[in-house]
Scaffold this active site. Structure first.
Site, PDB file in Angstrom:
ATOM      1  CD  GLU A  29      -3.362   0.966   1.671  1.00  0.00           C
ATOM      2  OE1 GLU A  29      -3.884   1.919   1.616  1.00  0.00           O
ATOM      3  OE2 GLU A  29      -3.566  -0.023   2.200  1.00  0.00           O
ATOM      4  CB  THR A  30       3.982   2.323   1.724  1.00  0.00           C
ATOM      5  OG1 THR A  30       3.450   2.033   3.019  1.00  0.00           O
ATOM      6  CG2 THR A  30       4.931   3.495   1.688  1.00  0.00           C
TER       7      THR A  30
END
Length: 126
Positions: A50-51
């Site tokens: 997600e980062t």
């Protein structure tokens, strides 16, 4: 944004090594991010995925817009028990209101450990 010590990725040892709107690369140590069986935690894979995808989407969105995670799916293919895992986020779709990235995570032997897909919604900052 909060102070650096309040960022989850920093606490987990996540490091971004390459970034742009089409491709973002980063690493995460297995040590400190394991589940009870000694393998990297699936949630750690999700944080890395997600980062990286969110950074790419934010770059695509531009300075006047923000990228917010809308949907994340992760398939965990194999466990990593030591070293670093590396994630590579590649653009699948870069539109006006959404951006989607495939994130491939591999171990130090270049074996795929996880495949993730992230879609972010792109909104104005105000």
């Amino acid at each position: 944004m909060g102070a650096a010590d309040e960022q989850l990725g920093d606490r987990m040892g996540l490091r971004i090594t390459e970034y742009g709107p089409d491709r973002v690369v980063g690493t995460l140590p297995v040590a400190g991010n394991r589940q009870p069986y000694g393998l990297i935690h699936g949630g750690a894979n999700a944080v890395l995925a997600e980062t990286l995808g969110s950074v790419a989407a934010a770059i695509h969105a531009g300075e006047d817009r923000i990228a917010l995670g809308l949907e994340l799916s992760c398939t965990h293919h194999r466990g990593a028990s030591e070293g670093l895992v590396t994630g590579v986020a590649t653009a699948v779709h870069r539109g006006r209101s959404t951006a989607t990235y495939e994130i491939v995570i591999t171990d130090e032997k270049d074996r795929r450990t996880c495949t993730a897909r992230l879609t972010c919604v792109l909104r104005d900052k105000s």
